[in-house]
Design a protein around this motif. Sequence first.
Motif, PDB file in Angstrom:
ATOM      1  N   GLU A  25      38.645  30.279  41.185  1.00  0.00           N
ATOM      2  CA  GLU A  25      39.595  29.193  41.474  1.00  0.00           C
ATOM      3  C   GLU A  25      40.413  29.525  42.713  1.00  0.00           C
ATOM      4  O   GLU A  25      40.647  30.689  43.041  1.00  0.00           O
ATOM      5  CB  GLU A  25      40.559  28.998  40.296  1.00  0.00           C
ATOM      6  N   GLN A  26      40.906  28.505  43.379  1.00  0.00           N
ATOM      7  CA  GLN A  26      41.805  28.710  44.512  1.00  0.00           C
ATOM      8  C   GLN A  26      42.808  27.565  44.563  1.00  0.00           C
ATOM      9  O   GLN A  26      42.489  26.421  44.251  1.00  0.00           O
ATOM     10  CB  GLN A  26      41.015  28.791  45.819  1.00  0.00           C
ATOM     11  N   LEU A  27      44.012  27.924  44.933  1.00  0.00           N
ATOM     12  CA  LEU A  27      45.089  26.929  45.040  1.00  0.00           C
ATOM     13  C   LEU A  27      45.592  26.795  46.463  1.00  0.00           C
ATOM     14  O   LEU A  27      46.451  25.944  46.740  1.00  0.00           O
ATOM     15  CB  LEU A  27      46.262  27.326  44.125  1.00  0.00           C
ATOM     16  N   GLY A  28      45.096  27.647  47.350  1.00  0.00           N
ATOM     17  CA  GLY A  28      45.611  27.627  48.716  1.00  0.00           C
ATOM     18  C   GLY A  28      47.046  28.120  48.732  1.00  0.00           C
ATOM     19  O   GLY A  28      47.397  29.110  48.097  1.00  0.00           O
ATOM     20  N   THR A  29      47.903  27.383  49.418  1.00  0.00           N
ATOM     21  CA  THR A  29      49.331  27.706  49.443  1.00  0.00           C
ATOM     22  C   THR A  29      50.019  26.963  48.310  1.00  0.00           C
ATOM     23  O   THR A  29      49.868  25.744  48.183  1.00  0.00           O
ATOM     24  CB  THR A  29      49.948  27.307  50.786  1.00  0.00           C
ATOM     25  N   THR A  30      50.771  27.689  47.521  1.00  0.00           N
ATOM     26  CA  THR A  30      51.402  27.096  46.343  1.00  0.00           C
ATOM     27  C   THR A  30      52.692  27.853  46.038  1.00  0.00           C
ATOM     28  O   THR A  30      53.123  28.722  46.819  1.00  0.00           O
ATOM     29  CB  THR A  30      50.432  27.123  45.139  1.00  0.00           C
ATOM     30  N   SER A  31      53.316  27.538  44.918  1.00  0.00           N
ATOM     31  CA  SER A  31      54.539  28.240  44.510  1.00  0.00           C
ATOM     32  C   SER A  31      54.189  29.376  43.560  1.00  0.00           C
ATOM     33  O   SER A  31      53.122  29.378  42.927  1.00  0.00           O
ATOM     34  CB  SER A  31      55.493  27.271  43.815  1.00  0.00           C
ATOM     35  N   LEU A  32      55.105  30.327  43.443  1.00  0.00           N
ATOM     36  CA  LEU A  32      54.907  31.425  42.499  1.00  0.00           C
ATOM     37  C   LEU A  32      54.789  30.876  41.080  1.00  0.00           C
ATOM     38  O   LEU A  32      53.972  31.355  40.287  1.00  0.00           O
ATOM     39  CB  LEU A  32      56.069  32.418  42.592  1.00  0.00           C
ATOM     40  N   LEU A  33      55.586  29.870  40.739  1.00  0.00           N
ATOM     41  CA  LEU A  33      55.528  29.271  39.408  1.00  0.00           C
ATOM     42  C   LEU A  33      54.140  28.720  39.138  1.00  0.00           C
ATOM     43  O   LEU A  33      53.559  28.947  38.065  1.00  0.00           O
ATOM     44  CB  LEU A  33      56.581  28.170  39.276  1.00  0.00           C
ATOM     45  N   ASN A  34      53.570  28.010  40.104  1.00  0.00           N
ATOM     46  CA  ASN A  34      52.255  27.410  39.898  1.00  0.00           C
ATOM     47  C   ASN A  34      51.168  28.473  39.809  1.00  0.00           C
ATOM     48  O   ASN A  34      50.246  28.376  38.996  1.00  0.00           O
ATOM     49  CB  ASN A  34      51.941  26.429  41.021  1.00  0.00           C
ATOM     50  N   ALA A  35      51.288  29.519  40.631  1.00  0.00           N
ATOM     51  CA  ALA A  35      50.299  30.605  40.597  1.00  0.00           C
ATOM     52  C   ALA A  35      50.341  31.320  39.247  1.00  0.00           C
ATOM     53  O   ALA A  35      49.305  31.747  38.721  1.00  0.00           O
ATOM     54  CB  ALA A  35      50.570  31.591  41.724  1.00  0.00           C
ATOM     55  N   PHE A  36      51.531  31.435  38.652  1.00  0.00           N
ATOM     56  CA  PHE A  36      51.679  32.040  37.340  1.00  0.00           C
ATOM     57  C   PHE A  36      51.093  31.129  36.270  1.00  0.00           C
ATOM     58  O   PHE A  36      50.362  31.588  35.380  1.00  0.00           O
ATOM     59  CB  PHE A  36      53.159  32.302  37.064  1.00  0.00           C
ATOM     60  N   ALA A  37      51.409  29.846  36.339  1.00  0.00           N
ATOM     61  CA  ALA A  37      50.961  28.890  35.322  1.00  0.00           C
ATOM     62  C   ALA A  37      49.441  28.773  35.298  1.00  0.00           C
ATOM     63  O   ALA A  37      48.824  28.699  34.229  1.00  0.00           O
ATOM     64  CB  ALA A  37      51.590  27.526  35.571  1.00  0.00           C
ATOM     65  N   ILE A  38      48.825  28.762  36.488  1.00  0.00           N
ATOM     66  CA  ILE A  38      47.366  28.666  36.584  1.00  0.00           C
ATOM     67  C   ILE A  38      46.720  30.036  36.440  1.00  0.00           C
ATOM     68  O   ILE A  38      45.525  30.156  36.246  1.00  0.00           O
ATOM     69  CB  ILE A  38      46.970  28.012  37.929  1.00  0.00           C
ATOM     70  N   SER A  39      47.524  31.097  36.507  1.00  0.00           N
ATOM     71  CA  SER A  39      47.093  32.488  36.338  1.00  0.00           C
ATOM     72  C   SER A  39      46.182  32.937  37.472  1.00  0.00           C
ATOM     73  O   SER A  39      45.030  33.363  37.250  1.00  0.00           O
ATOM     74  CB  SER A  39      46.398  32.682  34.985  1.00  0.00           C
ATOM     75  N   CYS A  40      46.737  32.906  38.689  1.00  0.00           N
ATOM     76  CA  CYS A  40      45.987  33.294  39.886  1.00  0.00           C
ATOM     77  C   CYS A  40      46.034  34.817  40.073  1.00  0.00           C
ATOM     78  O   CYS A  40      47.084  35.376  40.391  1.00  0.00           O
ATOM     79  CB  CYS A  40      46.566  32.587  41.109  1.00  0.00           C
ATOM     80  N   ASN A  41      44.902  35.481  39.866  1.00  0.00           N
ATOM     81  CA  ASN A  41      44.845  36.937  39.989  1.00  0.00           C
ATOM     82  C   ASN A  41      45.109  37.407  41.417  1.00  0.00           C
ATOM     83  O   ASN A  41      45.810  38.403  41.636  1.00  0.00           O
ATOM     84  CB  ASN A  41      43.464  37.454  39.559  1.00  0.00           C
ATOM     85  N   THR A  42      44.523  36.723  42.376  1.00  0.00           N
ATOM     86  CA  THR A  42      44.641  37.178  43.763  1.00  0.00           C
ATOM     87  C   THR A  42      46.084  37.124  44.243  1.00  0.00           C
ATOM     88  O   THR A  42      46.520  37.980  45.020  1.00  0.00           O
ATOM     89  CB  THR A  42      43.745  36.339  44.681  1.00  0.00           C
ATOM     90  N   THR A  43      46.843  36.127  43.774  1.00  0.00           N
ATOM     91  CA  THR A  43      48.257  36.037  44.159  1.00  0.00           C
ATOM     92  C   THR A  43      49.007  37.291  43.746  1.00  0.00           C
ATOM     93  O   THR A  43      49.724  37.904  44.546  1.00  0.00           O
ATOM     94  CB  THR A  43      48.916  34.812  43.506  1.00  0.00           C
ATOM     95  N   PHE A  44      48.823  37.687  42.510  1.00  0.00           N
ATOM     96  CA  PHE A  44      49.593  38.820  42.004  1.00  0.00           C
ATOM     97  C   PHE A  44      49.091  40.143  42.554  1.00  0.00           C
ATOM     98  O   PHE A  44      49.881  41.075  42.757  1.00  0.00           O
ATOM     99  CB  PHE A  44      49.594  38.795  40.471  1.00  0.00           C
ATOM    100  N   ALA A  45      47.801  40.247  42.827  1.00  0.00           N
ATOM    101  CA  ALA A  45      47.286  41.463  43.454  1.00  0.00           C
ATOM    102  C   ALA A  45      47.873  41.635  44.845  1.00  0.00           C
ATOM    103  O   ALA A  45      48.296  42.730  45.241  1.00  0.00           O
ATOM    104  CB  ALA A  45      45.762  41.413  43.518  1.00  0.00           C
ATOM    105  N   MET A  46      47.917  40.537  45.605  1.00  0.00           N
ATOM    106  CA  MET A  46      48.471  40.597  46.969  1.00  0.00           C
ATOM    107  C   MET A  46      49.973  40.851  46.950  1.00  0.00           C
ATOM    108  O   MET A  46      50.474  41.680  47.713  1.00  0.00           O
ATOM    109  CB  MET A  46      48.167  39.296  47.709  1.00  0.00           C
ATOM    110  N   LEU A  47      50.701  40.132  46.091  1.00  0.00           N
ATOM    111  CA  LEU A  47      52.159  40.288  46.063  1.00  0.00           C
ATOM    112  C   LEU A  47      52.558  41.700  45.658  1.00  0.00           C
ATOM    113  O   LEU A  47      53.509  42.271  46.208  1.00  0.00           O
ATOM    114  CB  LEU A  47      52.778  39.272  45.104  1.00  0.00           C
ATOM    115  N   ALA A  48      51.840  42.292  44.698  1.00  0.00           N
ATOM    116  CA  ALA A  48      52.144  43.661  44.292  1.00  0.00           C
ATOM    117  C   ALA A  48      51.912  44.617  45.456  1.00  0.00           C
ATOM    118  O   ALA A  48      52.725  45.528  45.700  1.00  0.00           O
ATOM    119  CB  ALA A  48      51.283  44.062  43.101  1.00  0.00           C
ATOM    120  N   SER A  49      50.825  44.420  46.193  1.00  0.00           N
ATOM    121  CA  SER A  49      50.519  45.294  47.339  1.00  0.00           C
ATOM    122  C   SER A  49      51.555  45.155  48.447  1.00  0.00           C
ATOM    123  O   SER A  49      51.863  46.120  49.146  1.00  0.00           O
ATOM    124  CB  SER A  49      49.124  44.967  47.880  1.00  0.00           C
ATOM    125  N   GLN A  50      52.101  43.955  48.603  1.00  0.00           N
ATOM    126  CA  GLN A  50      53.044  43.693  49.695  1.00  0.00           C
ATOM    127  C   GLN A  50      54.481  44.083  49.363  1.00  0.00           C
ATOM    128  O   GLN A  50      55.238  44.494  50.258  1.00  0.00           O
ATOM    129  CB  GLN A  50      53.003  42.196  50.041  1.00  0.00           C
TER     130      GLN A  50
END
Length: 568
Positions: free
Chosen positions: A369-394
């Motif tokens: 799945e991909q959401l492109g650019t979105t909010s943290l709330l939406n990435a959490f609700a849809i459970s986007c793995n790549t968002t959290f992997a990147m944010l943790a690294s950054q």
Amino acid sequence: MSDPIVPFSDRGARGDRPRRGRRRAVIIVTVSVLVLALAAGGAGYLLLRTVGTPQQTAASYLAGWQKGDYPAMNQVSVSKPAGGLAGPLRQAAAQLGVRRLHLVLGRVAQNGGSATAGFTATASLASGHTWTYRGQLALVKQSRHWWVSWSPAAIYPGLRAGERFVLSAVWPARGQVLASDGTVLSSPAVIAESGSISLLTGNVVAATAKQAKALGAPYQKGDLIGQGGVEQAYQPRLAGRPALIIRIEGPGKKVDATAVKFPATPGQNVQTSIDLRYQLAAAHAVSSAPTTKPVDMVVLQPSTGRVLAVIERPGGFDRALQGIFPPGSTFKIVTASALTKKGLRPSTTVRCPPTVNIGGRTFHNFDNEQLGTTSLLNAFAISCNTTFAMLASQHLTGPDLRSMAEEFGFNKTPQLGIPAVLGKFSTPHQPVDLAADAFGQGTDLVNPLSQAAEAAAIENGTWRPPQLVTSPAPQQSTQPHTLDPALLNTLRPMMRAVVTRGTAAGVGLPPGVYGKTGTAEFGSGPNPPSHAWFIGYRGNLAFAVLVEGGGVGADASAPIANAFLRKI
């Protein structure tokens, strides 16, 4: 004017001078001889003097006995058995079922080359009784030392060679394991509706010879004992103390004396926090689930940390409290909390690509799945793995993530009254490991107990150590602590969004539910199996449902939580 110098040969002709010199010489020689004589006598006294006192020897003997230091006792004893004192003392302790021994030296009376030393022995027995008696040590002086002149009477007055202790016990009525309202949890009615309750309560069984030996005298093969759960953990309390007679028996089972008699003390109940309303609702929800996979579920009360229900299907090992599993995307709760401390909020703009490469490893979303650019709330609700992997690294370091995990009880030791574990988290040191941990596919591990406690903390604002046995309540090694309000203001709307428009939106959960789904891969291969998670809360109820190998959390676990919530 000084005297004239007189040659040595002429001194003998002068008055009394030579006579005085001879007297002085005689006196000096006499004194020297006297000093040498006194010195020789003193040396003889020192060589013949007794080393130590009977008090010191008796104290050393008793100290060694109390600590089980038999070599130390051997060193101050004579007339001991050829094999030393370990054999008879261990044998007597086993016959009596001694668990602890406290010894106090009393009056020591000396009469020439012999002495007696009184002592008080307090023995804590496996039966639950405490036996206090007065004993006496015989001491003798030999080779300028004081020794304990050992005989069986040094163990207990009147005990003679060839005699032994024999215990006879009649056990009283056993206490019960109770629910919070006083219902007996092992009753046929409760077991019929929630068979897995026995994983908490344990069972009452007839002891095998091996189990009786492990418990110690007076337990015998066939006595009722607890096996597993509360029944085993609280065996002394539930069993009570038997009517006990300690006798001294000689050869041929001839009773030579009765040492002491103890009356029986009935067993006492043990009360738990289990609420049958929730236990039975959870049991029905799990039993009616269409999956054939194992299901584990825990329900907690956020305001107190009390465990209200524990369900296992099938039974066997208590996986809900002692199992350990990868958390999958439910760990995004911890990662989002750590990101909140770095200033991120639900409205923060983030990216959610289908894949991302971090540290040489490609991470992907479920079904890419991909959401492109979105909010943290939406990435959490849809459970986007790549968002959290990147944010943790950054934004995060390994210690950042570990510190946050520990705020939710990871690496803590629970005190439920029965064996249990909480989440485990090892600090990641490489970027690839940090990224994997961030969405629950690293080395982080959990179980339904730890997950329910995590959800309860978000509802209440305070993480509390989970509790099961409430009377007598075990002492807690971990204390409650409040969570940062900014963290709660981030997590609560995001967990609500999971239910209203995220991964759990299609489940049909009742109003007021906050949650997080998780799909946790385990094993190896191109298409590894997955554990299905759903954790959350509604009002003063927090829950965690795990379907082992069940696949997707929204499909397998969330419907069980829904069925539970709609039954209460």
